[in-house]
Design a protein around this motif. Structure first.
Motif, PDB file in Angstrom:
ATOM      1  N   ALA A  41     -48.304 -47.535  31.509  1.00 18.07           N
ATOM      2  CA  ALA A  41     -49.497 -47.208  30.733  1.00 18.07           C
ATOM      3  C   ALA A  41     -50.432 -48.404  30.707  1.00 18.07           C
ATOM      4  O   ALA A  41     -49.999 -49.538  30.749  1.00 18.07           O
ATOM      5  CB  ALA A  41     -49.083 -46.844  29.322  1.00 18.07           C
ATOM      6  N   VAL A  43     -52.071 -50.362  28.556  1.00 16.38           N
ATOM      7  CA  VAL A  43     -52.155 -50.641  27.118  1.00 16.38           C
ATOM      8  C   VAL A  43     -52.532 -52.096  26.898  1.00 16.38           C
ATOM      9  O   VAL A  43     -51.674 -52.952  26.839  1.00 16.38           O
ATOM     10  CB  VAL A  43     -50.791 -50.412  26.405  1.00 16.38           C
ATOM     11  CG1 VAL A  43     -51.002 -50.071  24.948  1.00 16.38           C
ATOM     12  CG2 VAL A  43     -49.976 -49.360  27.106  1.00 16.38           C
ATOM     13  N   ASN A  98     -44.514 -49.205  23.006  1.00 21.07           N
ATOM     14  CA  ASN A  98     -44.917 -47.838  22.669  1.00 21.07           C
ATOM     15  C   ASN A  98     -44.060 -47.335  21.511  1.00 21.07           C
ATOM     16  O   ASN A  98     -42.916 -46.939  21.698  1.00 21.07           O
ATOM     17  CB  ASN A  98     -44.736 -46.947  23.912  1.00 21.07           C
ATOM     18  CG  ASN A  98     -45.140 -45.510  23.646  1.00 21.07           C
ATOM     19  OD1 ASN A  98     -45.321 -45.091  22.503  1.00 21.07           O
ATOM     20  ND2 ASN A  98     -45.259 -44.730  24.719  1.00 21.07           N
ATOM     21  N   THR A 100     -43.880 -44.745  19.891  1.00 20.12           N
ATOM     22  CA  THR A 100     -43.370 -43.366  19.846  1.00 20.12           C
ATOM     23  C   THR A 100     -42.349 -43.117  20.953  1.00 20.12           C
ATOM     24  O   THR A 100     -41.861 -41.998  21.111  1.00 20.12           O
ATOM     25  CB  THR A 100     -44.508 -42.328  19.956  1.00 20.12           C
ATOM     26  OG1 THR A 100     -45.184 -42.532  21.200  1.00 20.12           O
ATOM     27  CG2 THR A 100     -45.480 -42.452  18.807  1.00 20.12           C
ATOM     28  N   SER A 101     -42.032 -44.145  21.711  1.00 23.86           N
ATOM     29  CA  SER A 101     -41.052 -44.008  22.783  1.00 23.86           C
ATOM     30  C   SER A 101     -39.707 -44.519  22.264  1.00 23.86           C
ATOM     31  O   SER A 101     -39.445 -45.721  22.239  1.00 23.86           O
ATOM     32  CB  SER A 101     -41.533 -44.813  23.990  1.00 23.86           C
ATOM     33  OG  SER A 101     -40.712 -44.593  25.081  1.00 23.86           O
ATOM     34  N   ASN A 282     -41.662 -48.927  29.452  1.00 20.49           N
ATOM     35  CA  ASN A 282     -42.904 -48.789  30.201  1.00 20.49           C
ATOM     36  C   ASN A 282     -42.920 -49.732  31.388  1.00 20.49           C
ATOM     37  O   ASN A 282     -43.904 -49.851  32.088  1.00 20.49           O
ATOM     38  CB  ASN A 282     -44.072 -49.216  29.305  1.00 20.49           C
ATOM     39  CG  ASN A 282     -44.769 -48.030  28.715  1.00 20.49           C
ATOM     40  OD1 ASN A 282     -44.730 -46.947  29.292  1.00 20.49           O
ATOM     41  ND2 ASN A 282     -45.409 -48.224  27.584  1.00 20.49           N
TER      42      ASN A 282
HETATM   43  C1  NAG Z   1     -45.534 -43.353  24.532  1.00 20.68           C
HETATM   44  O1  NAG Z   1     -44.326 -42.623  24.509  1.00 20.68           O
HETATM   45  C2  NAG Z   1     -44.493 -41.229  24.361  1.00 20.68           C
HETATM   46  C3  NAG Z   1     -43.117 -40.627  24.175  1.00 20.68           C
HETATM   47  O2  NAG Z   1     -42.254 -40.986  25.221  1.00 20.68           O
HETATM   48  C4  NAG Z   1     -45.256 -40.672  25.536  1.00 20.68           C
HETATM   49  O3  NAG Z   1     -45.446 -39.290  25.394  1.00 20.68           O
HETATM   50  C5  NAG Z   1     -46.589 -41.382  25.643  1.00 20.68           C
HETATM   51  O4  NAG Z   1     -47.255 -40.971  26.804  1.00 20.68           O
HETATM   52  C6  NAG Z   1     -46.378 -42.900  25.677  1.00 20.68           C
HETATM   53  N1  NAG Z   1     -47.683 -43.542  25.595  1.00 20.68           N
HETATM   54  C7  NAG Z   1     -48.087 -44.401  26.493  1.00 20.68           C
HETATM   55  C8  NAG Z   1     -49.433 -44.994  26.225  1.00 20.68           C
HETATM   56  O5  NAG Z   1     -47.426 -44.711  27.464  1.00 20.68           O
END
Ligand code: NAG
Length: 378
Positions: A41, A43, A98, A100-101, A282
């Motif tokens: 990502a 970021v 991340n 939420t990961s 990531n």
């Molecule tokens: C962060 O993690 C979530 C869940 O795995 C995923 O859906 C999302 O795309 C991730 N965000 C980034 C910016 O990589």
């Protein structure tokens, strides 16, 4: 086994990143998890785990890292409650990049062991990385050996004491024959020999080929010592001043407050899928990036006891205590590189080293930040 150890060893002498030697040998061919490719990502505003004391760090883009909102105290389904203190701890790893990961939960059965190893409530004292003089006096060298590598270990220890006659070295016996123990004690007066006692750890921690002993021994040693240099039994130092050069490297990096350093490079870019269910990342593409990535070799490395180290060790130990996290089905040390070594899983795995590398890369996003490249000493 001997051949597999020679790979990274020769590699150091080779000063070059290419031409890795493991491709030649592999013995078994079993089923492997498919490699996973996760897009990196974009970021710029890297975020770190709220519990992560690295939150002071400035990201590589120069933007201050903004910590995400704190997690609820019970950590939802990820919480494990201590019978001893009633406190709840988070047993799901979150990708520091991340929030939420979130990884699969480790078993709460392991909380007792983490408590015993001071990895959930560690009161310190922690190392001041800028105090080179004090740290270099306190450093302790640690290794472990089983009967079949005993000769390599004596070569390694002998070389160590040749260059560091007053150094402190603890050798952990992995079920060594008493005869060997007596011999090695006689040969090296400054050597301390300890038995690695697996009582209380799962039975499979005695499968030495899965290297679970390494994080466990290090965590035990870290209760007592704050500056630790791990040496795999086959590592033989060939040049003087290893301690001075390590602390010189640390002094140059001191502002970054990195407490764990790998000392040379090896490149095995792809991890089995199973590992990543526990440790979402990531950073897979970084492992393939020659400038920032690399999977560093942790057969000799340095650890200072800091809050961050305790946090990393928590996850490293949880993985070592899990049946499949540290030894995914089919994991073996021999690699079988295909045409595209960055995208085809080479069917090899470095167990403890691969995990530690992944945890650090997830945080630092650049292997150079936790590398002091003094591989030429060995
Ligand atoms: C962060 O993690 C979530 C869940 O795995 C995923 O859906 C999302 O795309 C991730 N965000 C980034 C910016 O990589």
């Amino acid at each position: 086994m001997k051949k597999s150890m020679r790979g990274p060893f020769l590699f150091i002498l080779g000063v070059t990143f290419s031409g890795f030697l493991f491709s030649i040998h592999y013995t078994r061919d079993r089923d492997y998890d498919d490699p996973i490719s996760i897009p990196v990502a974009n970021v710029p505003n890297q975020r770190l785990n709220p519990k992560n004391p690295l939150s002071r760090v400035i990201s590589s883009t120069g933007i201050e890292i903004v910590p995400p909102p704190p997690a609820p105290e019970d950590f939802g389904n990820c919480g494990c409650k201590s019978e001893k203190t009633g406190k709840t701890y988070n047993f799901c790893y979150t990708d520091p990049q991340n929030s939420t990961s979130i990884g699969k939960k480790f078993s709460c059965d392991h909380l007792k062991i983490l408590e015993k190893l001071n990895l959930v409530e560690n009161p310190g004292p922690f190392v001041d990385l800028s105090d080179t003089e004090k740290n270099s006096k306190e450093i302790v060298f640690v290794s472990a050996v089983s009967d079949n590598h005993f000769n390599e270990a004596t070569t390694s220890i002998s070389a160590f004491f040749k260059f560091n006659p007053n150094g402190k070295f603890i050798l952990y016996s992995l079920g060594l024959n008493e005869l060997y123990i007596n011999n090695v004690k006689k040969d090296f007066k400054n050597l301390e020999v300890r038995e690695f006692d697996t009582t209380g750890y799962p039975d499979y921690t005695r499968t030495w080929m899965e290297y679970r002993f390494k994080p466990l021994i290090l965590a035990e040693v870290m209760k007592e010592f704050s500056n630790i240099w791990w040496m795999d039994a086959h590592i033989v130092v060939k040049k003087p001043k290893m301690i001075e050069l390590l602390y010189k490297g640390l002094a140059e990096n001191v502002k970054s407050e990195v407490p764990i350093y790998f000392l040379f490079i090896q490149a095995i870019p792809i991890l089995p899928h199973y590992v990543l269910t526990y440790f979402p990342t990531n950073s897979i593409d970084l492992l393939k990036n020659e400038k920032r990535g690399f999977q560093l070799g942790a057969n000799t490395f340095f650890v200072a006891r800091t809050e961050y180290t305790v946090e990393v060790f928590k996850w490293w130990i949880l993985c070592a205590l899990d049946k499949t996290c540290m030894a995914p089905p089919g994991a073996q040390v021999y690699c079988k590189f295909g045409k595209d070594r960055n995208n085809e899983f080479a069917k090899c795995f470095r167990f403890d080293q691969s995990i530690l590398n992944l945890l650090l890369l997830n945080n630092y996003q650049d292997a150079n930040k936790y590398l002091i490249n003094i591989g030429y000493l060995f």
